[in-house]
Write a protein that holds these residues in place. Structure first.
Motif, PDB file in Angstrom:
ATOM      1  N   GLN A  40      64.389  57.993  30.588  1.00 46.32           N
ATOM      2  CA  GLN A  40      64.343  56.987  31.281  1.00 46.32           C
ATOM      3  C   GLN A  40      65.044  56.192  31.921  1.00 46.32           C
ATOM      4  OE1 GLN A  40      62.053  54.350  28.516  1.00 46.32           O
ATOM      5  NE2 GLN A  40      61.725  52.574  29.262  1.00 46.32           N
ATOM      6  N   LYS A  41      65.079  55.512  32.794  1.00 43.39           N
ATOM      7  CA  LYS A  41      66.463  54.758  33.727  1.00 43.39           C
ATOM      8  C   LYS A  41      66.953  53.866  32.919  1.00 43.39           C
ATOM      9  CE  LYS A  41      65.322  57.141  38.257  1.00 43.39           C
ATOM     10  NZ  LYS A  41      63.996  57.980  37.391  1.00 43.39           N
ATOM     11  N   TYR A  42      67.402  53.578  32.577  1.00 44.18           N
ATOM     12  CA  TYR A  42      68.346  51.553  32.346  1.00 44.18           C
ATOM     13  C   TYR A  42      67.835  50.527  33.208  1.00 44.18           C
ATOM     14  CZ  TYR A  42      71.049  53.528  28.786  1.00 44.18           C
ATOM     15  OH  TYR A  42      71.704  54.621  27.158  1.00 44.18           O
ATOM     16  N   GLU A  43      67.959  49.377  32.968  1.00 44.04           N
ATOM     17  CA  GLU A  43      67.942  47.688  34.615  1.00 44.04           C
ATOM     18  C   GLU A  43      68.605  47.435  33.325  1.00 44.04           C
ATOM     19  OE1 GLU A  43      64.656  48.112  35.553  1.00 44.04           O
ATOM     20  OE2 GLU A  43      63.348  49.808  35.148  1.00 44.04           O
ATOM     21  N   ARG A  44      68.436  46.951  34.842  1.00 43.80           N
ATOM     22  CA  ARG A  44      69.831  46.091  34.721  1.00 43.80           C
ATOM     23  C   ARG A  44      70.008  44.542  34.146  1.00 43.80           C
ATOM     24  NH1 ARG A  44      69.792  49.103  38.912  1.00 43.80           N
ATOM     25  NH2 ARG A  44      68.140  47.690  40.206  1.00 43.80           N
ATOM     26  N   GLN A  45      70.355  44.456  32.656  1.00 38.06           N
ATOM     27  CA  GLN A  45      69.948  43.629  31.519  1.00 38.06           C
ATOM     28  C   GLN A  45      70.792  43.728  30.356  1.00 38.06           C
ATOM     29  OE1 GLN A  45      65.843  44.497  31.213  1.00 38.06           O
ATOM     30  NE2 GLN A  45      66.064  46.581  30.004  1.00 38.06           N
ATOM     31  N   SER A  46      70.456  42.684  29.552  1.00 34.32           N
ATOM     32  CA  SER A  46      70.957  42.396  28.543  1.00 34.32           C
ATOM     33  C   SER A  46      71.322  43.743  27.756  1.00 34.32           C
ATOM     34  CB  SER A  46      70.705  41.533  27.778  1.00 34.32           C
ATOM     35  OG  SER A  46      71.476  41.024  26.112  1.00 34.32           O
ATOM     36  N   PRO A  47      72.439  43.998  26.994  1.00 35.82           N
ATOM     37  CA  PRO A  47      72.669  44.696  25.828  1.00 35.82           C
ATOM     38  C   PRO A  47      71.855  44.668  24.943  1.00 35.82           C
ATOM     39  CG  PRO A  47      74.898  44.498  26.392  1.00 35.82           C
ATOM     40  CD  PRO A  47      73.823  43.841  27.366  1.00 35.82           C
ATOM     41  N   SER A  48      70.976  43.998  24.386  1.00 33.12           N
ATOM     42  CA  SER A  48      70.397  44.016  23.459  1.00 33.12           C
ATOM     43  C   SER A  48      68.763  44.139  23.599  1.00 33.12           C
ATOM     44  CB  SER A  48      70.873  42.084  22.743  1.00 33.12           C
ATOM     45  OG  SER A  48      69.627  41.183  24.366  1.00 33.12           O
ATOM     46  N   ILE A  49      68.692  44.201  24.346  1.00 29.51           N
ATOM     47  CA  ILE A  49      67.265  45.147  25.144  1.00 29.51           C
ATOM     48  C   ILE A  49      67.091  46.210  24.518  1.00 29.51           C
ATOM     49  CG2 ILE A  49      65.500  44.782  26.705  1.00 29.51           C
ATOM     50  CD1 ILE A  49      65.730  42.213  26.230  1.00 29.51           C
ATOM     51  N   TYR A  50      68.202  46.466  24.938  1.00 25.05           N
ATOM     52  CA  TYR A  50      68.632  48.294  24.286  1.00 25.05           C
ATOM     53  C   TYR A  50      68.916  48.164  22.733  1.00 25.05           C
ATOM     54  CZ  TYR A  50      67.734  49.077  29.190  1.00 25.05           C
ATOM     55  OH  TYR A  50      67.376  48.874  29.836  1.00 25.05           O
ATOM     56  N   GLY A  51      69.081  47.547  22.213  1.00 24.52           N
ATOM     57  CA  GLY A  51      69.868  47.444  20.463  1.00 24.52           C
ATOM     58  C   GLY A  51      70.765  47.746  20.405  1.00 24.52           C
ATOM     59  N   ILE A  52      71.604  47.670  21.589  1.00 23.56           N
ATOM     60  CA  ILE A  52      73.386  47.566  21.431  1.00 23.56           C
ATOM     61  C   ILE A  52      73.627  46.267  21.045  1.00 23.56           C
ATOM     62  CG2 ILE A  52      74.810  48.087  22.614  1.00 23.56           C
ATOM     63  CD1 ILE A  52      73.399  49.122  23.913  1.00 23.56           C
ATOM     64  N   SER A  53      74.322  45.968  19.951  1.00 19.05           N
ATOM     65  CA  SER A  53      75.305  44.880  19.419  1.00 19.05           C
ATOM     66  C   SER A  53      76.591  44.898  18.689  1.00 19.05           C
ATOM     67  CB  SER A  53      74.242  43.947  18.746  1.00 19.05           C
ATOM     68  OG  SER A  53      74.379  44.211  17.480  1.00 19.05           O
ATOM     69  N   VAL A  54      77.232  44.249  18.662  1.00 16.72           N
ATOM     70  CA  VAL A  54      78.720  43.930  18.174  1.00 16.72           C
ATOM     71  C   VAL A  54      78.078  43.982  16.771  1.00 16.72           C
ATOM     72  CG1 VAL A  54      80.216  44.483  20.062  1.00 16.72           C
ATOM     73  CG2 VAL A  54      79.478  42.430  19.222  1.00 16.72           C
ATOM     74  N   GLU A  55      77.242  43.579  16.403  1.00 13.37           N
ATOM     75  CA  GLU A  55      76.653  42.734  14.570  1.00 13.37           C
ATOM     76  C   GLU A  55      77.291  43.833  13.546  1.00 13.37           C
ATOM     77  OE1 GLU A  55      73.033  41.367  12.220  1.00 13.37           O
ATOM     78  OE2 GLU A  55      72.726  41.693  13.567  1.00 13.37           O
ATOM     79  N   GLY A  56      77.930  43.231  12.708  1.00 13.84           N
ATOM     80  CA  GLY A  56      79.133  43.693  12.343  1.00 13.84           C
ATOM     81  C   GLY A  56      80.621  44.240  11.720  1.00 13.84           C
ATOM     82  N   VAL A  57      80.519  44.458  13.492  1.00  9.40           N
ATOM     83  CA  VAL A  57      81.984  44.968  13.765  1.00  9.40           C
ATOM     84  C   VAL A  57      82.656  43.704  14.052  1.00  9.40           C
ATOM     85  CG1 VAL A  57      83.413  46.313  14.888  1.00  9.40           C
ATOM     86  CG2 VAL A  57      80.747  46.768  15.159  1.00  9.40           C
ATOM     87  N   PRO A  58      84.058  43.975  13.031  1.00  7.80           N
ATOM     88  CA  PRO A  58      85.128  43.198  13.126  1.00  7.80           C
ATOM     89  C   PRO A  58      85.661  42.623  14.487  1.00  7.80           C
ATOM     90  CG  PRO A  58      85.513  44.745  11.084  1.00  7.80           C
ATOM     91  CD  PRO A  58      84.352  45.575  12.352  1.00  7.80           C
ATOM     92  N   ALA A  59      85.660  42.057  14.958  1.00  6.16           N
ATOM     93  CA  ALA A  59      87.164  40.969  16.115  1.00  6.16           C
ATOM     94  C   ALA A  59      88.197  41.734  16.482  1.00  6.16           C
ATOM     95  CB  ALA A  59      87.155  40.242  16.481  1.00  6.16           C
ATOM     96  N   GLU A  60      88.852  42.382  15.090  1.00  2.95           N
ATOM     97  CA  GLU A  60      89.801  43.606  15.076  1.00  2.95           C
ATOM     98  C   GLU A  60      90.199  44.598  15.732  1.00  2.95           C
ATOM     99  OE1 GLU A  60      89.007  42.734  11.357  1.00  2.95           O
ATOM    100  OE2 GLU A  60      89.707  40.834  12.507  1.00  2.95           O
ATOM    101  N   ARG A  61      89.004  45.406  15.393  1.00  6.40           N
ATOM    102  CA  ARG A  61      88.646  46.641  15.736  1.00  6.40           C
ATOM    103  C   ARG A  61      87.811  46.287  17.136  1.00  6.40           C
ATOM    104  NH1 ARG A  61      83.706  50.147  13.314  1.00  6.40           N
ATOM    105  NH2 ARG A  61      83.415  52.643  14.555  1.00  6.40           N
ATOM    106  N   LEU A  62      87.154  46.083  17.750  1.00  8.17           N
ATOM    107  CA  LEU A  62      86.623  45.617  19.379  1.00  8.17           C
ATOM    108  C   LEU A  62      88.169  46.021  19.752  1.00  8.17           C
ATOM    109  CD1 LEU A  62      83.622  43.807  18.800  1.00  8.17           C
ATOM    110  CD2 LEU A  62      83.634  46.264  19.665  1.00  8.17           C
ATOM    111  N   ARG A  63      89.055  44.698  19.790  1.00  6.95           N
ATOM    112  CA  ARG A  63      90.391  44.686  20.040  1.00  6.95           C
ATOM    113  C   ARG A  63      91.807  45.873  19.615  1.00  6.95           C
ATOM    114  NH1 ARG A  63      90.392  38.251  22.178  1.00  6.95           N
ATOM    115  NH2 ARG A  63      88.415  38.066  22.121  1.00  6.95           N
ATOM    116  N   SER A  64      91.270  46.419  19.397  1.00  3.65           N
ATOM    117  CA  SER A  64      92.617  47.937  18.869  1.00  3.65           C
ATOM    118  C   SER A  64      92.635  48.606  20.004  1.00  3.65           C
ATOM    119  CB  SER A  64      91.273  48.651  17.718  1.00  3.65           C
ATOM    120  OG  SER A  64      90.623  49.337  17.614  1.00  3.65           O
TER     121      SER A  64
END
Length: 298
Positions: A40-64
């Motif tokens: 199935q092709k992706y649509e150009r929309q928010s990551p949350s629509i695809y169940g993709i989020s950074v919930e629970g991921v520490p900010a320092e890890r995202l900027r590591s």
């Protein structure tokens, strides 16, 4: 059963030329892909629509400086590879690197070729770009054709196979999304689903997909930082380093095919020196590449 050096070289040339045919594979710009899309092709929309989020991921890890990697199991039975990373550069700079497709071989490890063969632009800023890729992981290589669609207004780019051309991937679809953050930062999301052909060994599939996922956003981070002046290293590797990488890929392919020759053509015997020469050449190239990288890092 003994072959002279001249005959040996001719046999090797023949095998290397016909190897894709033996395995019933090979990209071909003049032939259509056998289907118009399995995934199935992706649509150009928010990551949350695809169940993709950074919930629970520490900010320092995202900027590591290293991407946060996720594997999501889909209802279809396929697995989705996701990479998320915060980059200290504004979205405009990040997109300028992601869309610099023709320079991927100089920026992305494992990408030996990326050549654009068609472009379209619409009044609203939407861009469609078609490119031919060749990626390598050790002795394994894949060639394929991709159609990219970038919509700056939606902060998103999607891609899938160009089904009007025959690719070595059975199917692949993907998605880039760049979110603007405070302080001149961007959050980059990359997601892709791929189906490799059945002739690719299981361990090779894992290696190709794993390499692609690990490098998916880290190279963007590196070159976006260079563009905004937060890194002191040169923006692109020297030409000699690029050529050496391509030579290393070619040597690895030769080595793999030489080792598989007895299985493919049991009636043909090659002197052991052929295999030893291929092994020695590959080791020498790897050593030279390592030394050049070390010198460049100084």
């Amino acid at each position: 059963r003994f072959m002279t050096p001249m005959l040996t070289s001719r046999v090797l040339a023949l095998v290397l030329a016909t190897f894709p045919v033996v395995h019933s594979r090979g990209a071909d710009a003049t032939r259509q892909h056998p289907h118009q899309g399995i995934l199935q092709k992706y649509e150009r929309q928010s990551p949350s629509i695809y169940g993709i989020s950074v919930e629970g991921v520490p900010a320092e890890r995202l900027r590591s400086g290293k991407p946060v990697l996720k594997i999501i199991s889909l209802k279809s039975g396929f697995k989705r590879a996701v990479s998320i990373q915060d980059i200290p550069a504004p979205p405009e700079v990040v997109w300028s690197k992601i869309m610099d497709l023709d320079h991927y071989p100089q920026m992305v490890d494992g990408c030996a070729k990326c050549e654009t063969y068609r472009r379209e632009k619409s009044v609203g800023g939407k861009q469609r770009v078609w490119s031919e890729y060749r990626i390598c992981a050790g002795p394994f290589a894949m060639e394929y054709f991709i159609e990219h669609t970038f919509e700056p207004a939606k902060n998103c780019m999607t891609f899938h196979l160009d089904y009007d051309r025959l690719s070595e991937f059975s199917d692949t679809v993907g998605y880039w999304y760049v979110e603007k953050l405070e302080g001149g930062w961007s959050r980059v999301y990359y997601s892709a689903d791929s189906q490799l052909p059945s002739w690719v060994p299981g361990f090779a599939k894992d290696r190709l997909i794993g390499q692609a996922l690990r490098q998916s956003t880290s190279w963007v981070d590196k070159y976006a930082q260079l563009a905004v002046g937060t890194s002191s290293r040169s923006a692109r590797p020297p030409v000699v380093l690029v050529l050496l990488r391509r030579l290393l890929v070619a040597a690895a392919l030769v080595q793999a095919k030489v080792k598989m020759l007895p299985k493919l053509l049991p009636g043909i015997w090659l002197p052991p020196v052929v295999g030893r020469t291929a092994d020695s050449a590959l080791l020498a190239l790897r050593g030279l590449l390592s030394r050049l990288k070390a010198l460049r890092a100084c």
